[in-house]
Design a protein around this motif. Structure first.
Motif, PDB file in Angstrom:
ATOM      1  N   LEU A  40      34.788  33.661  43.403  1.00  0.00           N
ATOM      2  CA  LEU A  40      34.105  33.988  42.152  1.00  0.00           C
ATOM      3  C   LEU A  40      34.044  35.496  41.940  1.00  0.00           C
ATOM      4  CD1 LEU A  40      31.113  31.447  42.208  1.00  0.00           C
ATOM      5  CD2 LEU A  40      33.159  31.341  40.773  1.00  0.00           C
ATOM      6  N   GLY A  41      33.821  36.235  43.028  1.00  0.00           N
ATOM      7  CA  GLY A  41      33.749  37.693  42.928  1.00  0.00           C
ATOM      8  C   GLY A  41      35.072  38.303  42.505  1.00  0.00           C
ATOM      9  N   ILE A  42      36.172  37.785  43.044  1.00  0.00           N
ATOM     10  CA  ILE A  42      37.495  38.292  42.670  1.00  0.00           C
ATOM     11  C   ILE A  42      37.768  38.032  41.188  1.00  0.00           C
ATOM     12  CG2 ILE A  42      39.982  37.951  42.987  1.00  0.00           C
ATOM     13  CD1 ILE A  42      39.395  37.384  45.956  1.00  0.00           C
ATOM     14  N   LEU A  43      37.514  36.806  40.743  1.00  0.00           N
ATOM     15  CA  LEU A  43      37.751  36.453  39.336  1.00  0.00           C
ATOM     16  C   LEU A  43      36.878  37.289  38.401  1.00  0.00           C
ATOM     17  CD1 LEU A  43      37.992  32.558  39.618  1.00  0.00           C
ATOM     18  CD2 LEU A  43      39.866  34.171  39.219  1.00  0.00           C
ATOM     19  N   PHE A  44      35.629  37.458  38.777  1.00  0.00           N
ATOM     20  CA  PHE A  44      34.683  38.216  37.948  1.00  0.00           C
ATOM     21  C   PHE A  44      35.093  39.683  37.868  1.00  0.00           C
ATOM     22  CE2 PHE A  44      30.110  39.913  37.545  1.00  0.00           C
ATOM     23  CZ  PHE A  44      30.188  39.881  36.164  1.00  0.00           C
ATOM     24  N   GLY A  45      35.407  40.280  39.025  1.00  0.00           N
ATOM     25  CA  GLY A  45      35.776  41.702  39.053  1.00  0.00           C
ATOM     26  C   GLY A  45      37.050  41.989  38.279  1.00  0.00           C
ATOM     27  N   VAL A  46      38.070  41.163  38.470  1.00  0.00           N
ATOM     28  CA  VAL A  46      39.331  41.347  37.749  1.00  0.00           C
ATOM     29  C   VAL A  46      39.111  41.200  36.243  1.00  0.00           C
ATOM     30  CG1 VAL A  46      41.627  40.379  37.344  1.00  0.00           C
ATOM     31  CG2 VAL A  46      40.785  40.663  39.687  1.00  0.00           C
ATOM     32  N   SER A  47      38.297  40.225  35.856  1.00  0.00           N
ATOM     33  CA  SER A  47      38.009  40.006  34.428  1.00  0.00           C
ATOM     34  C   SER A  47      37.314  41.223  33.822  1.00  0.00           C
ATOM     35  CB  SER A  47      37.134  38.767  34.251  1.00  0.00           C
ATOM     36  OG  SER A  47      37.787  37.606  34.736  1.00  0.00           O
ATOM     37  N   LEU A  48      36.374  41.794  34.558  1.00  0.00           N
ATOM     38  CA  LEU A  48      35.663  42.971  34.060  1.00  0.00           C
ATOM     39  C   LEU A  48      36.620  44.144  33.821  1.00  0.00           C
ATOM     40  CD1 LEU A  48      32.398  43.017  36.221  1.00  0.00           C
ATOM     41  CD2 LEU A  48      32.627  42.420  33.816  1.00  0.00           C
ATOM     42  N   GLN A  49      37.541  44.350  34.761  1.00  0.00           N
ATOM     43  CA  GLN A  49      38.475  45.470  34.598  1.00  0.00           C
ATOM     44  C   GLN A  49      39.422  45.231  33.426  1.00  0.00           C
ATOM     45  OE1 GLN A  49      41.802  48.040  37.084  1.00  0.00           O
ATOM     46  NE2 GLN A  49      40.072  47.141  38.178  1.00  0.00           N
ATOM     47  N   LEU A  50      39.854  43.989  33.241  1.00  0.00           N
ATOM     48  CA  LEU A  50      40.750  43.664  32.130  1.00  0.00           C
ATOM     49  C   LEU A  50      40.060  43.854  30.780  1.00  0.00           C
ATOM     50  CD1 LEU A  50      42.558  40.469  33.489  1.00  0.00           C
ATOM     51  CD2 LEU A  50      43.542  42.755  33.194  1.00  0.00           C
ATOM     52  N   ILE A  51      38.767  43.528  30.735  1.00  0.00           N
ATOM     53  CA  ILE A  51      38.023  43.594  29.472  1.00  0.00           C
ATOM     54  C   ILE A  51      37.588  45.016  29.137  1.00  0.00           C
ATOM     55  CG2 ILE A  51      35.921  42.860  28.273  1.00  0.00           C
ATOM     56  CD1 ILE A  51      36.091  40.250  29.928  1.00  0.00           C
ATOM     57  N   PHE A  52      37.047  45.726  30.140  1.00  0.00           N
ATOM     58  CA  PHE A  52      36.431  47.031  29.847  1.00  0.00           C
ATOM     59  C   PHE A  52      37.249  48.239  30.326  1.00  0.00           C
ATOM     60  CE2 PHE A  52      32.916  43.955  30.301  1.00  0.00           C
ATOM     61  CZ  PHE A  52      32.337  44.078  29.045  1.00  0.00           C
ATOM     62  N   GLY A  53      38.128  48.032  31.292  1.00  0.00           N
ATOM     63  CA  GLY A  53      38.862  49.168  31.835  1.00  0.00           C
ATOM     64  C   GLY A  53      38.149  49.747  33.044  1.00  0.00           C
ATOM     65  N   ARG A  54      38.919  50.116  34.060  1.00  0.00           N
ATOM     66  CA  ARG A  54      38.342  50.541  35.342  1.00  0.00           C
ATOM     67  C   ARG A  54      37.409  51.737  35.221  1.00  0.00           C
ATOM     68  NH1 ARG A  54      39.491  54.380  39.042  1.00  0.00           N
ATOM     69  NH2 ARG A  54      41.173  55.167  37.723  1.00  0.00           N
ATOM     70  N   LEU A 244      29.990  42.337  46.471  1.00  0.00           N
ATOM     71  CA  LEU A 244      30.873  43.351  47.051  1.00  0.00           C
ATOM     72  C   LEU A 244      32.299  43.237  46.524  1.00  0.00           C
ATOM     73  CD1 LEU A 244      29.648  43.244  50.762  1.00  0.00           C
ATOM     74  CD2 LEU A 244      29.509  45.231  49.250  1.00  0.00           C
ATOM     75  N   ILE A 245      32.840  42.018  46.518  1.00  0.00           N
ATOM     76  CA  ILE A 245      34.229  41.856  46.092  1.00  0.00           C
ATOM     77  C   ILE A 245      34.356  42.034  44.583  1.00  0.00           C
ATOM     78  CG2 ILE A 245      34.235  39.355  45.699  1.00  0.00           C
ATOM     79  CD1 ILE A 245      36.972  41.433  47.453  1.00  0.00           C
ATOM     80  N   ALA A 246      33.307  41.693  43.828  1.00  0.00           N
ATOM     81  CA  ALA A 246      33.335  41.927  42.379  1.00  0.00           C
ATOM     82  C   ALA A 246      33.423  43.430  42.099  1.00  0.00           C
ATOM     83  CB  ALA A 246      32.085  41.341  41.722  1.00  0.00           C
ATOM     84  N   LYS A 247      32.666  44.216  42.854  1.00  0.00           N
ATOM     85  CA  LYS A 247      32.688  45.670  42.691  1.00  0.00           C
ATOM     86  C   LYS A 247      34.057  46.239  43.050  1.00  0.00           C
ATOM     87  CE  LYS A 247      30.526  49.907  44.439  1.00  0.00           C
ATOM     88  NZ  LYS A 247      29.467  50.465  45.324  1.00  0.00           N
ATOM     89  N   VAL A 248      34.630  45.754  44.158  1.00  0.00           N
ATOM     90  CA  VAL A 248      35.929  46.259  44.607  1.00  0.00           C
ATOM     91  C   VAL A 248      37.022  45.962  43.591  1.00  0.00           C
ATOM     92  CG1 VAL A 248      37.759  45.948  46.322  1.00  0.00           C
ATOM     93  CG2 VAL A 248      35.391  46.191  47.067  1.00  0.00           C
ATOM     94  N   THR A 249      37.096  44.713  43.134  1.00  0.00           N
ATOM     95  CA  THR A 249      38.179  44.331  42.213  1.00  0.00           C
ATOM     96  C   THR A 249      37.993  44.941  40.822  1.00  0.00           C
ATOM     97  OG1 THR A 249      36.970  42.257  41.792  1.00  0.00           O
ATOM     98  CG2 THR A 249      38.769  42.183  43.385  1.00  0.00           C
ATOM     99  N   ALA A 250      36.752  45.240  40.448  1.00  0.00           N
ATOM    100  CA  ALA A 250      36.500  45.828  39.130  1.00  0.00           C
ATOM    101  C   ALA A 250      36.830  47.316  39.097  1.00  0.00           C
ATOM    102  CB  ALA A 250      35.044  45.614  38.723  1.00  0.00           C
ATOM    103  N   THR A 251      36.773  47.979  40.245  1.00  0.00           N
ATOM    104  CA  THR A 251      36.947  49.443  40.270  1.00  0.00           C
ATOM    105  C   THR A 251      38.238  49.914  40.931  1.00  0.00           C
ATOM    106  OG1 THR A 251      35.667  49.545  42.329  1.00  0.00           O
ATOM    107  CG2 THR A 251      34.464  49.849  40.268  1.00  0.00           C
ATOM    108  N   THR A 252      39.027  48.991  41.460  1.00  0.00           N
ATOM    109  CA  THR A 252      40.268  49.375  42.131  1.00  0.00           C
ATOM    110  C   THR A 252      41.295  49.915  41.133  1.00  0.00           C
ATOM    111  OG1 THR A 252      39.980  47.761  43.915  1.00  0.00           O
ATOM    112  CG2 THR A 252      42.222  48.530  43.496  1.00  0.00           C
ATOM    113  N   ASN A 253      41.909  51.024  41.489  1.00  0.00           N
ATOM    114  CA  ASN A 253      42.945  51.624  40.654  1.00  0.00           C
ATOM    115  C   ASN A 253      44.291  51.027  41.054  1.00  0.00           C
ATOM    116  OD1 ASN A 253      44.841  53.260  39.356  1.00  0.00           O
ATOM    117  ND2 ASN A 253      43.554  55.086  39.514  1.00  0.00           N
ATOM    118  N   TYR A 254      44.698  49.991  40.360  1.00  0.00           N
ATOM    119  CA  TYR A 254      45.927  49.288  40.720  1.00  0.00           C
ATOM    120  C   TYR A 254      47.171  50.132  40.463  1.00  0.00           C
ATOM    121  CZ  TYR A 254      42.715  45.363  40.925  1.00  0.00           C
ATOM    122  OH  TYR A 254      41.670  44.540  41.250  1.00  0.00           O
ATOM    123  N   ALA A 255      47.098  51.082  39.525  1.00  0.00           N
ATOM    124  CA  ALA A 255      48.233  51.965  39.260  1.00  0.00           C
ATOM    125  C   ALA A 255      48.493  52.885  40.455  1.00  0.00           C
ATOM    126  CB  ALA A 255      47.975  52.799  38.004  1.00  0.00           C
TER     127      ALA A 255
END
Length: 467
Positions: A40-54, A244-255
């Motif tokens: 759930l944390g991974i899905l939530f964090g990735v969704s946040l980054q896609l919607i709002f930007g890192r 923790l994982i929601a925070k990590v996936t939402a703020t990770t700079n994939y580029a």
């Protein structure tokens, strides 16, 4: 609008926590709730980054609130770590069986930790050479330069110390100061101090049995209280991992990760290979490695998401004793020693890979047998006293690079992918300590094989069963 979005994100996190609470009320197993929280944390964090930007203020404000749950949980684990180390080591030494002996147990565990660290260094070297990693191929920007300057500043703490002096640093001169975590070697210093107390109690038991018995009862009472605190904190694991994982996936700079993709891939290949070696070691001792993976996954998942071996200590000990059948004494020894000695990921693979990458910049042939042999020896010896918290790998890298006369600042080139790699390193550190405890328990015939081989229904931290 930003405030409203932040509130919505926090409400969603609370709702996800509610899902985990509902699962607990329905007596869903602890392990399943941990992995549900992770997913759930991974899905939530990735969704946040896609919607709002890192880099958006919404993400920044949201993860700040998420930290109340995630970082709060880690702090609670760190809060109980030192008391647990103290009372566990003392209790373990007092209760240790004569046939095993404190010296024998300590030697076996430390020997295994150093042996696996030497292997992990060789694995890291092979990965760096195999992927042809070179520091000169990495672009150096402003952030990397600042990191390099920081590392050069830290170099002053160790560059004037010989390896014997660095090892001497683990000996406590003020154990009460070390209990505050004031030094990188504080954890192992506390272990040594606790060991002296335990050995002293065993020594006076023959001459002053009444005093020894009184102190032993006091330790048992404190141990019971500390373990109860540990149980309470461990119940929060699914929620902590979720945040923790929601925070990590939402703020990770994939580029940035993509730019250093080759190093990330090489690092994880090395980490996976070393984990497989752990499984081979376990199999060679007559134990089913699949069983180990299944039962160790929750604690390894926590170590992965939290990036703190020290924070994982209570869960590490609990898993070894209740799920793997390791005796309490050995479990406490291996988990505590593993915090500061022989960390396979942070003190083994990472500094070895860095040294191979940086060597060509100063005209050293990284394929040289003498260089590789020296590097493995330096990495193994330098693995004493590496702190089991964030930054331990940096400390290990500084020691190894400075000892090998390599430029420390170039380690700053990897700052963009440090958090991602550190997750895998920490999980491997914990696996290394658990492997040492498991193998030692098997060798000394203290392992409860029935508990290890028990199918899936074993005692849970909630007092229920694990599926």
């Amino acid at each position: 609008m930003e405030v409203l979005s932040t509130i919505v994100n926090v409400v969603v996190l609370i709702a996800l926590i509610g899902v985990l609470l509902y699962m607990q009320k329905k007596h869903v197993s602890f392990s399943k709730r941990v992995f549900t929280g992770l997913g759930l944390g991974i899905l939530f964090g990735v969704s946040l980054q896609l919607i709002f930007g890192r880099s958006s203020d919404v993400i920044k404000d949201s993860v700040d609130w998420f930290s109340l749950v995630g970082n709060g949980y880690v702090k609670l684990l760190q809060m109980v770590a030192i008391p647990l180390i103290m009372v566990s080591i003392i209790s373990a030494i007092i209760k240790v069986k004569a046939k095993s002996g404190v010296g024998k147990l300590s030697t076996l565990i430390i020997g295994l930790l150093l042996f696996t660290t030497a292997i992990s260094a060789a694995v890291g070297i092979s990965a760096a050479l195999g992927f042809n990693l070179k520091a000169v191929n990495i672009e150096q920007g402003e952030k990397e330069q600042k990191r390099g300057e920081y590392l050069n500043g830290k170099l002053a703490d160790v560059e004037d110390k010989t390896i014997p002096q660095q090892i001497l640093d683990v000996v406590p001169s003020n154990p009460f100061d070390d209990m505050t975590g004031s030094r990188p070697t504080s954890t192992i210093a506390v272990v040594i101090f606790a060991a002296f107390i335990g050995i002293a109690v065993r020594g006076i038991a023959k001459k002053k049995p009444a005093e020894a018995e009184l102190f032993t009862k006091f330790v048992e009472a404190v141990y019971a209280v500390v373990m109860r605190i540990v149980t309470i904190v461990l119940r929060l694991t699914p929620y902590g991992i979720l945040a923790l994982i929601a925070k990590v996936t939402a703020t990770t700079n994939y580029a940035e990760i993509a730019k250093l993709g080759q190093f990330v891939i090489a690092s994880y290949v090395a980490l996976i290979v070393m984990f497989i070696i752990h499984l081979i070691i376990i199999a060679l001792n007559g134990l089913n490695p699949v069983t180990y993976v299944r039962k160790a996954l929750p604690v390894l998942s926590f170590a992965f998401t939290s990036r703190t071996s020290a924070g994982a200590l209570p869960l590490n000990v609990d898993t070894q004793v209740k799920k793997l059948g390791v005796s309490e004494g050995i479990a406490n020894f291996s988990a505590s020693f593993g915090l500061s000695i022989g960390q396979n990921g942070c003190a083994g693979i990472y500094p070895a890979m860095l040294a191979i990458m940086i060597a060509p910049t100063v005209g050293i042939d990284p394929f040289s047998f003498n260089f590789i042999a020296t590097l493995i020896a330096v990495v193994t010896i330098s693995s004493f006293g590496v702190a089991g918290v964030g930054g331990g790998a940096t400390f290990a890298a500084i020691i190894v690079l400075s000892t090998m006369n390599l430029p420390v600042a170039l380690a700053g080139l990897l700052i963009s992918v440090e958090p991602l790699i550190d997750m895998g390193r920490t999980a491997l550190n914990v696996s290394g300590s658990m492997t040492a405890g498991l193998v030692t328990s098997k060798v000394t015939k203290d392992l409860d094989v029935n508990v290890y081989n028990a199918p899936s229904r074993v005692e849970d931290v909630d007092g229920g069963v694990t599926a």
